[in-house]
Design an enzyme around this catalytic site. Structure first.
Site, mmCIF file in Angstrom:
data_model
loop_
_atom_site.group_PDB
_atom_site.id
_atom_site.type_symbol
_atom_site.label_atom_id
_atom_site.label_comp_id
_atom_site.label_asym_id
_atom_site.label_seq_id
_atom_site.Cartn_x
_atom_site.Cartn_y
_atom_site.Cartn_z
ATOM 1 C CG ASN A 143 -3.350 -2.560 7.168
ATOM 2 O OD1 ASN A 143 -3.262 -2.008 6.076
ATOM 3 N ND2 ASN A 143 -4.376 -3.317 7.512
ATOM 4 C CG HIS A 199 -5.172 -5.991 -0.177
ATOM 5 N ND1 HIS A 199 -6.359 -6.026 0.527
ATOM 6 C CD2 HIS A 199 -5.310 -6.869 -1.201
ATOM 7 C CE1 HIS A 199 -7.185 -6.870 -0.074
ATOM 8 N NE2 HIS A 199 -6.578 -7.397 -1.124
ATOM 9 N NE ARG A 238 -6.017 -12.509 5.094
ATOM 10 C CZ ARG A 238 -6.709 -11.372 5.234
ATOM 11 N NH1 ARG A 238 -6.654 -10.428 4.290
ATOM 12 N NH2 ARG A 238 -7.454 -11.150 6.294
ATOM 13 N NE ARG A 265 -2.076 -5.926 7.092
ATOM 14 C CZ ARG A 265 -3.218 -6.448 6.663
ATOM 15 N NH1 ARG A 265 -3.784 -7.439 7.333
ATOM 16 N NH2 ARG A 265 -3.800 -5.993 5.568
ATOM 17 C CG PHE A 324 -12.939 0.950 7.874
ATOM 18 C CD1 PHE A 324 -12.497 0.383 6.689
ATOM 19 C CD2 PHE A 324 -13.674 0.159 8.757
ATOM 20 C CE1 PHE A 324 -12.776 -0.943 6.380
ATOM 21 C CE2 PHE A 324 -13.963 -1.172 8.447
ATOM 22 C CZ PHE A 324 -13.510 -1.719 7.252
ATOM 23 C CD GLU A 358 -8.741 -8.879 -3.258
ATOM 24 O OE1 GLU A 358 -7.555 -9.173 -3.029
ATOM 25 O OE2 GLU A 358 -9.605 -8.808 -2.354
ATOM 26 C CB THR A 384 -7.063 -6.501 9.807
ATOM 27 O OG1 THR A 384 -7.531 -7.609 9.032
ATOM 28 C CG2 THR A 384 -7.462 -5.198 9.141
ATOM 29 C CE1 TYR A 406 -9.272 -2.996 0.834
ATOM 30 C CE2 TYR A 406 -8.568 -0.917 -0.123
ATOM 31 C CZ TYR A 406 -8.279 -2.073 0.579
ATOM 32 O OH TYR A 406 -6.999 -2.301 1.041
ATOM 33 C CE LYS A 456 -3.908 -2.173 2.480
ATOM 34 N NZ LYS A 456 -4.666 -2.161 3.764
HETATM 35 P P1 IDP Z 1 -7.568 -7.051 5.581
HETATM 36 O O1 IDP Z 1 -6.799 -5.990 4.844
HETATM 37 O O2 IDP Z 1 -6.758 -7.686 6.660
HETATM 38 O O3 IDP Z 1 -8.204 -8.068 4.666
HETATM 39 P P2 IDP Z 1 -10.220 -5.898 5.918
HETATM 40 O O4 IDP Z 1 -11.139 -6.162 7.048
HETATM 41 O O5 IDP Z 1 -10.573 -6.504 4.596
HETATM 42 O O6 IDP Z 1 -8.749 -6.329 6.366
HETATM 43 O O7 IDP Z 1 -10.105 -4.321 5.760
HETATM 44 C C1 IDP Z 1 -9.514 -3.746 4.620
HETATM 45 C C2 IDP Z 1 -8.620 -2.620 5.047
HETATM 46 O O8 IDP Z 1 -9.415 -1.584 5.595
HETATM 47 C C3 IDP Z 1 -7.621 -2.960 6.144
HETATM 48 O O9 IDP Z 1 -6.441 -3.546 5.655
HETATM 49 C C4 IDP Z 1 -7.352 -1.591 6.740
HETATM 50 O O10 IDP Z 1 -6.444 -0.856 5.905
HETATM 51 C C5 IDP Z 1 -8.712 -0.941 6.644
HETATM 52 N N1 IDP Z 1 -9.482 -1.121 7.876
HETATM 53 C C6 IDP Z 1 -10.159 -2.210 8.281
HETATM 54 N N2 IDP Z 1 -10.759 -2.026 9.452
HETATM 55 C C7 IDP Z 1 -10.479 -0.751 9.797
HETATM 56 C C8 IDP Z 1 -10.820 0.068 10.935
HETATM 57 O O11 IDP Z 1 -11.515 -0.364 11.860
HETATM 58 N N3 IDP Z 1 -10.317 1.341 10.933
HETATM 59 C C9 IDP Z 1 -9.528 1.831 9.931
HETATM 60 N N4 IDP Z 1 -9.193 1.087 8.856
HETATM 61 C C10 IDP Z 1 -9.658 -0.176 8.796
HETATM 62 MG MG MG Z 2 -9.770 -7.891 3.311
#
Ligand code: IDP
Ligand code: MG
Length: 149
Positions: free
Chosen positions: A112, A115, A85, A102, A57, A126, A91, A49, A9
């Site tokens: 983070n 992705h 993963r 991470r 968010f 994707e 996450t 997304y 990212k």
């Molecule tokens: P992932 O990236 O581990 O698959 P997802 O739940 O799919 O996690 O969320 C996508 C992205 O959205 C996360 O990587 C993070 O950048 C952002 N994100 C997810 N939850 C939150 C939150 O509670 N606050 C801020 N950003 C979030």
């Molecule tokens: Mg995800």
């Protein structure tokens, strides 16, 4: 073999972490079969997304992912989807174990670093957003005979 989607990212790119992310993939024995540096436009970000539309968010997430260059990758290997993963970690970097990307490099959930696709369906969806069939390279790594039994 599975092929999965992984992306450094904008924070990862700006922090100079592309090489570290790539090294972890290569050192694990996984094969990068497509790679592209690009800036994601709003439309592509919305598509990528889509599952998060409406969440609190969502808007900050779209701003973040479109804020600078990313490095998109297709990664292939046995169990590549779950392995990537695991390499990426939870996450929220605060929950991510040391040894994960991470867990080693992040602090805030909204920054983070990487992705990674979370299932076979997401990986296929994707990969199709970011790569065309001609973007993939067909080859194998010399040490794969020693990585796989
Ligand atoms: P992932 O990236 O581990 O698959 P997802 O739940 O799919 O996690 O969320 C996508 C992205 O959205 C996360 O990587 C993070 O950048 C952002 N994100 C997810 N939850 C939150 C939150 O509670 N606050 C801020 N950003 C979030
Ligand atoms: Mg995800």
């Amino acid at each position: 073999m599975e092929t999965t989607f992984l992306m450094v990212k904008p924070d990862g790119v700006h922090r100079g972490l592309i090489g570290k992310v790539v090294s972890r993939i290569e050192e694990r024995g996984l094969r990068i079969v497509a790679m592209k540096m690009m800036k994601i436009d709003r439309e592509t970000a919305e598509e990528h997304y889509a599952e998060h539309e409406g969440k609190d968010f969502y808007e900050p997430l779209l701003e973040y992912i479109t804020s600078g260059p990313v490095v998109a990758m297709a990664v292939r290997g046995n169990s590549a989807i779950s392995l990537i993963r695991d390499i990426v970690g939870e996450t929220d970097p605060q929950d991510a174990s040391p040894g994960t990307i991470r867990g080693d490099f992040g602090i805030d959930i909204g920054r983070n670093i990487v992705h990674a696709a979370d299932s076979e369906e997401s990986a296929e969806r994707e990969l199709n957003i970011f790569f065309k069939s001609q973007d993939y390279q067909e080859y194998s790594r010399v040490e794969e005979n020693w990585i796989y039994e």
